[in-house]
Design a protein around this motif. Structure first.
Motif, mmCIF file in Angstrom:
data_model
loop_
_atom_site.group_PDB
_atom_site.id
_atom_site.type_symbol
_atom_site.label_atom_id
_atom_site.label_comp_id
_atom_site.label_asym_id
_atom_site.label_seq_id
_atom_site.Cartn_x
_atom_site.Cartn_y
_atom_site.Cartn_z
ATOM 1 N N ASP A 1 -2.240 -4.430 6.072
ATOM 2 C CA ASP A 1 -2.596 -4.651 4.668
ATOM 3 C C ASP A 1 -2.727 -3.294 3.976
ATOM 4 O OD1 ASP A 1 -3.894 -5.197 2.203
ATOM 5 O OD2 ASP A 1 -4.690 -7.067 3.023
ATOM 6 N N MET A 2 -1.674 -2.870 3.294
ATOM 7 C CA MET A 2 -1.597 -1.519 2.744
ATOM 8 C C MET A 2 -2.702 -1.237 1.737
ATOM 9 S SD MET A 2 0.367 1.101 3.264
ATOM 10 C CE MET A 2 1.914 0.408 3.816
ATOM 11 N N LEU A 3 -3.005 -2.213 0.883
ATOM 12 C CA LEU A 3 -3.989 -1.975 -0.167
ATOM 13 C C LEU A 3 -5.385 -1.768 0.419
ATOM 14 C CD1 LEU A 3 -4.142 -1.646 -3.159
ATOM 15 C CD2 LEU A 3 -4.518 -4.092 -3.399
ATOM 16 N N GLN A 4 -5.740 -2.556 1.424
ATOM 17 C CA GLN A 4 -7.038 -2.392 2.069
ATOM 18 C C GLN A 4 -7.123 -1.056 2.805
ATOM 19 O OE1 GLN A 4 -8.188 -5.716 4.515
ATOM 20 N NE2 GLN A 4 -8.342 -7.125 2.780
ATOM 21 N N ILE A 5 -6.030 -0.664 3.420
ATOM 22 C CA ILE A 5 -6.000 0.618 4.134
ATOM 23 C C ILE A 5 -6.167 1.772 3.151
ATOM 24 C CG2 ILE A 5 -4.543 2.179 5.507
ATOM 25 C CD1 ILE A 5 -3.226 -0.426 6.633
ATOM 26 N N ILE A 6 -5.492 1.674 1.999
ATOM 27 C CA ILE A 6 -5.607 2.713 0.973
ATOM 28 C C ILE A 6 -7.042 2.780 0.457
ATOM 29 C CG2 ILE A 6 -4.918 3.360 -1.373
ATOM 30 C CD1 ILE A 6 -2.152 2.172 -0.716
ATOM 31 N N MET A 7 -7.635 1.621 0.194
ATOM 32 C CA MET A 7 -9.009 1.573 -0.313
ATOM 33 C C MET A 7 -9.971 2.271 0.658
ATOM 34 S SD MET A 7 -11.305 0.618 -2.525
ATOM 35 C CE MET A 7 -10.590 -0.627 -3.594
ATOM 36 N N PHE A 8 -9.884 1.917 1.937
ATOM 37 C CA PHE A 8 -10.770 2.520 2.932
ATOM 38 C C PHE A 8 -10.508 4.019 3.060
ATOM 39 C CE2 PHE A 8 -11.650 3.942 7.258
ATOM 40 C CZ PHE A 8 -12.987 3.561 7.407
ATOM 41 N N SER B 1 13.407 -3.554 4.233
ATOM 42 C CA SER B 1 11.994 -3.354 4.538
ATOM 43 C C SER B 1 11.499 -2.079 3.866
ATOM 44 C CB SER B 1 11.778 -3.257 6.059
ATOM 45 O OG SER B 1 10.466 -2.834 6.354
ATOM 46 N N SER B 2 10.552 -2.223 2.957
ATOM 47 C CA SER B 2 9.980 -1.059 2.289
ATOM 48 C C SER B 2 9.216 -0.183 3.270
ATOM 49 C CB SER B 2 9.038 -1.509 1.166
ATOM 50 O OG SER B 2 9.741 -2.198 0.166
ATOM 51 N N GLU B 3 8.507 -0.825 4.193
ATOM 52 C CA GLU B 3 7.727 -0.066 5.167
ATOM 53 C C GLU B 3 8.611 0.801 6.045
ATOM 54 O OE1 GLU B 3 5.406 -2.866 7.344
ATOM 55 O OE2 GLU B 3 3.777 -2.884 5.879
ATOM 56 N N ALA B 4 9.802 0.316 6.365
ATOM 57 C CA ALA B 4 10.696 1.074 7.231
ATOM 58 C C ALA B 4 11.099 2.401 6.601
ATOM 59 C CB ALA B 4 11.950 0.248 7.542
ATOM 60 N N ALA B 5 11.187 2.433 5.274
ATOM 61 C CA ALA B 5 11.620 3.649 4.581
ATOM 62 C C ALA B 5 10.464 4.549 4.173
ATOM 63 C CB ALA B 5 12.432 3.267 3.336
ATOM 64 N N LEU B 6 9.236 4.052 4.231
ATOM 65 C CA LEU B 6 8.089 4.794 3.706
ATOM 66 C C LEU B 6 7.865 6.150 4.364
ATOM 67 C CD1 LEU B 6 5.629 4.988 1.849
ATOM 68 C CD2 LEU B 6 4.350 3.613 3.500
ATOM 69 N N PRO B 7 7.787 6.248 5.699
ATOM 70 C CA PRO B 7 7.518 7.567 6.293
ATOM 71 C C PRO B 7 8.593 8.601 5.963
ATOM 72 C CG PRO B 7 7.198 5.808 7.913
ATOM 73 C CD PRO B 7 7.865 5.191 6.721
ATOM 74 N N GLY C 1 2.079 2.526 -5.089
ATOM 75 C CA GLY C 1 3.233 1.944 -5.764
ATOM 76 C C GLY C 1 3.853 0.807 -4.973
ATOM 77 N N TYR C 2 3.820 0.910 -3.650
ATOM 78 C CA TYR C 2 4.365 -0.161 -2.810
ATOM 79 C C TYR C 2 3.601 -1.458 -3.004
ATOM 80 C CZ TYR C 2 7.862 2.183 0.071
ATOM 81 O OH TYR C 2 9.003 2.800 0.514
ATOM 82 N N THR C 3 2.393 -1.355 -3.530
ATOM 83 C CA THR C 3 1.588 -2.544 -3.791
ATOM 84 C C THR C 3 1.665 -2.979 -5.248
ATOM 85 O OG1 THR C 3 0.047 -1.831 -2.061
ATOM 86 C CG2 THR C 3 -0.730 -3.512 -3.569
ATOM 87 N N PHE C 4 1.654 -2.011 -6.164
ATOM 88 C CA PHE C 4 1.547 -2.340 -7.590
ATOM 89 C C PHE C 4 2.821 -2.097 -8.395
ATOM 90 C CE2 PHE C 4 -2.964 -1.520 -6.529
ATOM 91 C CZ PHE C 4 -3.494 -2.732 -6.945
ATOM 92 N N ASN C 5 3.829 -1.476 -7.819
ATOM 93 C CA ASN C 5 5.006 -1.089 -8.603
ATOM 94 C C ASN C 5 6.296 -1.579 -7.939
ATOM 95 O OD1 ASN C 5 6.306 0.278 -10.797
ATOM 96 N ND2 ASN C 5 6.816 1.943 -9.400
ATOM 97 N N LEU C 6 6.398 -2.873 -7.768
ATOM 98 C CA LEU C 6 7.576 -3.466 -7.133
ATOM 99 C C LEU C 6 8.612 -3.803 -8.204
ATOM 100 C CD1 LEU C 6 5.664 -5.816 -4.664
ATOM 101 C CD2 LEU C 6 6.641 -3.573 -4.173
ATOM 102 N N ASP C 7 9.259 -2.761 -8.724
ATOM 103 C CA ASP C 7 10.173 -2.952 -9.851
ATOM 104 C C ASP C 7 11.325 -3.897 -9.516
ATOM 105 O OD1 ASP C 7 8.681 -1.150 -11.366
ATOM 106 O OD2 ASP C 7 9.783 0.558 -10.579
#
Length: 416
Positions: A146-153, A265-271, A294-300
């Motif tokens: 869960d990317m958003l929760q990980i970012i928050m923490f 897969s967005s996650e595959a390209a992230l690193p 952006g991966y959470t809030f900016n899915l253009d």
């Protein structure tokens, strides 16, 4: 050519894997379908990098800066750009689907009713999603990705590490070490990318066949055209605002773009995207904050696709869907497409919920299920481009990517 021998770069290898995967899937479909476990293993290897990389990088960036006002500015500027880009994506999607009318004259055929039924029963509760931004168990959040929760923490942890001063320095040093190790880890995994891409594309073509593209070619063409127009518009607007030659940025991002497109897969390209942006000159603390957010809030790409798909369903069933109603739908999508990256089949759920809310047959989703993988590849690549542009925009907005650094970055593109 090196030492008298030709050496293929990683980007070329990935592209060859993509082409060979298409050919193999078309010529040997039965064998190609059996390649799925290899492709899945590659995706899983990439995903196991993401959580420790994001966690360590955010701590390193926030605690290393120690400027909480700057963190607030980054968040505000990121949201402003995200909203502007998302609105533009919705406008482009609506314009293209109304001009080309890809749903007109399409014959409705029997499709996967089970998938449609499952999608129609799901919904996205915005208040529940807002509450779920805060994790109750960060280990559980990491296990679920869960990317958003990980970012928050990570943000709160980084702020706390900076606040305790010298006592927090050992933690920051550990975070720096973990981040560097994970970047090296990424480079090892990426050597397997051509094989992973070959397996994933081979499976897709082998299972669905190239023939699936024919009846829905107009839909595929409309989406790809809309995404290209959107990217060109965003690049033009960003170039005028912050004076950056984005041709060089796209050149720098060719590897993560190929990964995003071929794996969907967005996650595959992230690193890989994070590494490339840092080499381009974007400061680490901006990359590690803007890109995951952006991966959470900016899915253009996904947002554009949702608007196009809903109107497409109305066209297929010859249902009158006036512009005023479409504009109301746009307002709905601006809210419902935020923060859904971690939801499996998010685009399908959003389209189903929006279609039902405006009295359109949810069964229409079944028509696009056969080519959804082809559509997903393009919108995932667009999502990546949009978030990388956002990182550069915020860096320039914060005056942390000077012209001198850009000149160096431009020169490096020709050295690579």
């Amino acid at each position: 050519m090196k030492n008298g021998k030709w050496k293929l770069g990683l980007t070329t290898q990935i592209f060859l894997g993509l082409i060979l995967g298409v050919l193999f899937g078309h010529l040997f479909p039965a064998l190609a379908v059996d390649l799925k476990p290899i492709g899945d293993m590659f995706i899983r290897m990439i995903k196991m990098i993401v959580v420790p990389l994001i966690f360590s990088s955010l701590i390193m960036g926030i605690a290393g800066t120690g400027d909480f006002k700057k963190l607030g500015r980054l968040g505000l500027k990121s949201i402003i750009w995200f909203e502007a880009a998302t609105t533009l994506a919705l406008v482009v999607g609506l314009t293209v689907v109304n001009v080309f009318e890809p749903g007109q004259g399409l014959q409705i055929t029997a499709t996967d009713a089970a998938a449609v039924t499952a999608a129609s029963k799901k919904s996205i509760d915005m208040s529940h999603m807002l509450i779920n931004i805060v994790p109750t168990n960060v280990v559980d959040a990491a296990a679920r990705g869960d990317m958003l929760q990980i970012i928050m923490f990570s943000v709160f942890f980084g702020v706390a590490a900076a606040a305790v001063g010298s006592k927090g320095e050992p933690v920051v040093k550990v975070a720096v070490s973990i981040a560097e190790v994970m970047f090296q880890f990424t480079s090892y995994v990426m050597r397997l990318a051509p094989i992973g891409v070959f397996a994933l594309i081979g499976f897709t073509v082998g299972k669905f066949g190239l023939g699936m593209l024919v009846p829905l070619a107009k839909l595929i063409g409309s989406l790809y055209f809309a995404l290209i127009v959107f990217v060109l518009l965003v690049l033009t607007i960003a170039s005028l605002l912050i004076r950056v030659n984005f041709f060089h940025l796209l050149r720098a991002l060719k590897e993560p773009l190929l990964i995003a497109f071929s794996t969907a897969s967005s996650e595959a390209a992230l690193p890989v995207a994070m590494t490339k942006l840092e080499k381009f000159g974007v400061p680490k603390h901006i990359v590690t904050f803007v890109l995951p957010t952006g991966y959470t809030f900016n899915l253009d790409g996904s947002t554009l696709y949702s608007a196009l798909a809903v109107v497409f369903i109305a066209q297929v069933y010859n249902i009158d869907f006036p512009l005023t109603t479409q504009l109301l739908m746009v307002l709905t999508l601006m809210l419902s497409t935020k923060g859904i990256a971690a939801v499996p089949g998010a685009s399908l759920i959003v389209i189903a919920g929006t279609a039902a809310a405006f009295g359109l047959p949810v069964e229409g989703i079944a028509i696009i299920l056969g080519v959804d993988r082809i559509l997903d590849m393009a919108r995932t690549a667009c999502n990546l481009i949009g978030n990388c542009i956002a990182s550069v925009v915020v860096a320039r907005w914060e005056h942390e990517l000077p012209d001198e650094q850009l000149a160096v970055a431009y020169a490096q593109q020709y050295d690579d």
